[in-house]
Design a protein around this motif. Structure first.
Motif, short mmCIF file in Angstrom:
data_model
loop_
_atom_site.label_atom_id
_atom_site.label_comp_id
_atom_site.label_asym_id
_atom_site.label_seq_id
_atom_site.Cartn_x
_atom_site.Cartn_y
_atom_site.Cartn_z
N VAL A 17 51.79 34.34 32.69
CA VAL A 17 50.63 34.18 33.55
C VAL A 17 50.15 35.53 34.09
O VAL A 17 48.97 35.70 34.36
N THR A 18 51.03 36.49 34.19
CA THR A 18 50.59 37.83 34.62
C THR A 18 49.55 38.36 33.63
O THR A 18 48.57 38.99 34.04
N HIS A 19 49.74 38.10 32.35
CA HIS A 19 48.78 38.54 31.32
C HIS A 19 47.49 37.72 31.39
O HIS A 19 46.40 38.26 31.26
N HIS A 20 47.64 36.40 31.60
CA HIS A 20 46.45 35.56 31.72
C HIS A 20 45.60 35.99 32.92
O HIS A 20 44.38 36.03 32.84
N CYS A 21 46.26 36.30 34.03
CA CYS A 21 45.53 36.72 35.24
C CYS A 21 44.82 38.06 35.03
O CYS A 21 43.71 38.25 35.52
N ALA A 22 45.45 38.94 34.28
CA ALA A 22 44.79 40.22 33.97
C ALA A 22 43.53 39.96 33.15
O ALA A 22 42.48 40.58 33.40
N ALA A 23 43.60 39.04 32.20
CA ALA A 23 42.43 38.71 31.39
C ALA A 23 41.35 38.05 32.24
O ALA A 23 40.16 38.38 32.11
N LEU A 24 41.74 37.13 33.12
CA LEU A 24 40.76 36.50 34.01
C LEU A 24 40.09 37.54 34.92
O LEU A 24 38.90 37.47 35.18
N GLY A 25 40.89 38.51 35.38
CA GLY A 25 40.36 39.55 36.26
C GLY A 25 39.34 40.44 35.59
O GLY A 25 38.51 41.06 36.25
N ALA A 26 39.37 40.48 34.26
CA ALA A 26 38.41 41.31 33.52
C ALA A 26 37.07 40.60 33.32
O ALA A 26 36.09 41.23 32.92
N LEU A 27 37.02 39.30 33.60
CA LEU A 27 35.77 38.55 33.48
C LEU A 27 34.85 38.87 34.66
O LEU A 27 35.32 39.32 35.71
N PRO A 28 33.56 38.61 34.53
CA PRO A 28 32.65 38.84 35.65
C PRO A 28 33.11 38.07 36.89
O PRO A 28 33.61 36.94 36.78
N PRO A 29 32.96 38.66 38.07
CA PRO A 29 33.40 38.01 39.31
C PRO A 29 32.80 36.63 39.55
O PRO A 29 33.36 35.83 40.27
N SER A 30 31.68 36.35 38.93
CA SER A 30 31.02 35.06 39.15
C SER A 30 31.60 33.95 38.27
O SER A 30 31.12 32.82 38.33
N THR A 31 32.63 34.23 37.48
CA THR A 31 33.13 33.26 36.51
C THR A 31 34.08 32.23 37.12
O THR A 31 33.86 31.03 37.00
N PHE A 32 35.17 32.67 37.72
CA PHE A 32 36.20 31.77 38.22
C PHE A 32 36.60 32.11 39.64
O PHE A 32 36.47 33.25 40.09
N LYS A 33 37.15 31.12 40.33
CA LYS A 33 37.87 31.34 41.59
C LYS A 33 39.14 30.49 41.50
O LYS A 33 39.11 29.31 41.16
N ILE A 34 40.26 31.10 41.75
CA ILE A 34 41.54 30.39 41.69
C ILE A 34 41.74 29.69 43.03
O ILE A 34 41.78 30.33 44.08
N VAL A 35 41.84 28.36 42.96
CA VAL A 35 41.95 27.57 44.19
C VAL A 35 43.38 27.12 44.46
O VAL A 35 43.69 26.71 45.58
N ALA A 36 44.26 27.19 43.44
CA ALA A 36 45.65 26.78 43.66
C ALA A 36 46.56 27.44 42.64
O ALA A 36 46.20 27.60 41.47
N LEU A 37 47.74 27.81 43.11
CA LEU A 37 48.84 28.28 42.27
C LEU A 37 49.95 27.26 42.39
O LEU A 37 50.38 26.92 43.50
N VAL A 38 50.41 26.76 41.24
CA VAL A 38 51.42 25.70 41.23
C VAL A 38 52.65 26.18 40.47
O VAL A 38 52.55 26.58 39.30
N ASP A 39 53.79 26.14 41.12
CA ASP A 39 55.06 26.45 40.48
C ASP A 39 56.17 26.02 41.44
O ASP A 39 56.01 26.21 42.65
N PRO A 40 57.25 25.47 40.93
CA PRO A 40 58.33 25.09 41.83
C PRO A 40 59.01 26.29 42.50
O PRO A 40 59.69 26.13 43.51
N SER A 41 58.81 27.47 41.96
CA SER A 41 59.42 28.67 42.52
C SER A 41 58.43 29.41 43.43
O SER A 41 57.43 29.95 42.96
#
Length: 129
Positions: A17-41
């Motif tokens: 997910v660290t790699h996925h987040c880096a890819a998401l971060g490279a998209l235009p700021p108007s594309t996504f907003k992360i509303v929840a992070l889910v993990d038992p840890s």
């Protein structure tokens, strides 16, 4: 024409997910907003949150929800009413179960490959969609 940022729930905060987040971060700021992070840890959620805060703060919703399970998200009307896409990044044997949960809630699903560890699981998920 103003684009609305697509809400995104990230299920699974493992190393990939660290790699996925880096890819998401490279998209235009108007594309996504992360509303929840889910993990038992909690520790893994914190690692991803810190990466996002430090490298891609534009992706984080100010009211970010951190929780242990997808059930917690699906029980939260504030999140579900936004109709987020659910990005599933967990061990492959959990793909079908989690994807079906999200689909049952009327949410779109994005998933890393493979769709399921077996052909039967793939067929089950496709029929469910």
């Amino acid at each position: 024409l103003k684009m609305t940022r697509r809400p995104l729930v990230i299920v699974g905060c493992g190393q990939i997910v660290t790699h996925h987040c880096a890819a998401l971060g490279a998209l235009p700021p108007s594309t996504f907003k992360i509303v929840a992070l889910v993990d038992p840890s909690e520790e893994r959620r914190q690692v991803i949150y810190t990466q996002l805060r430090d490298k891609s703060p534009h992706l984080l919703e100010s009211a970010l929800m951190e929780c242990n399970s997808l059930d917690d998200v699906l029980d939260n009307e504030r999140i579900v009413s936004q109709k987020p896409a659910v990005f599933i990044s967990v061990p492959h044997d959990l793909h079908v179960t989690l994807a079906k949960q999200a689909l049952d809630a009327g949410l779109d699903v994005v998933m890393e490959k493979p769709l399921a560890p077996t052909i039967e699981g793939c067929k089950e998920l496709l029929q469910h969609a």
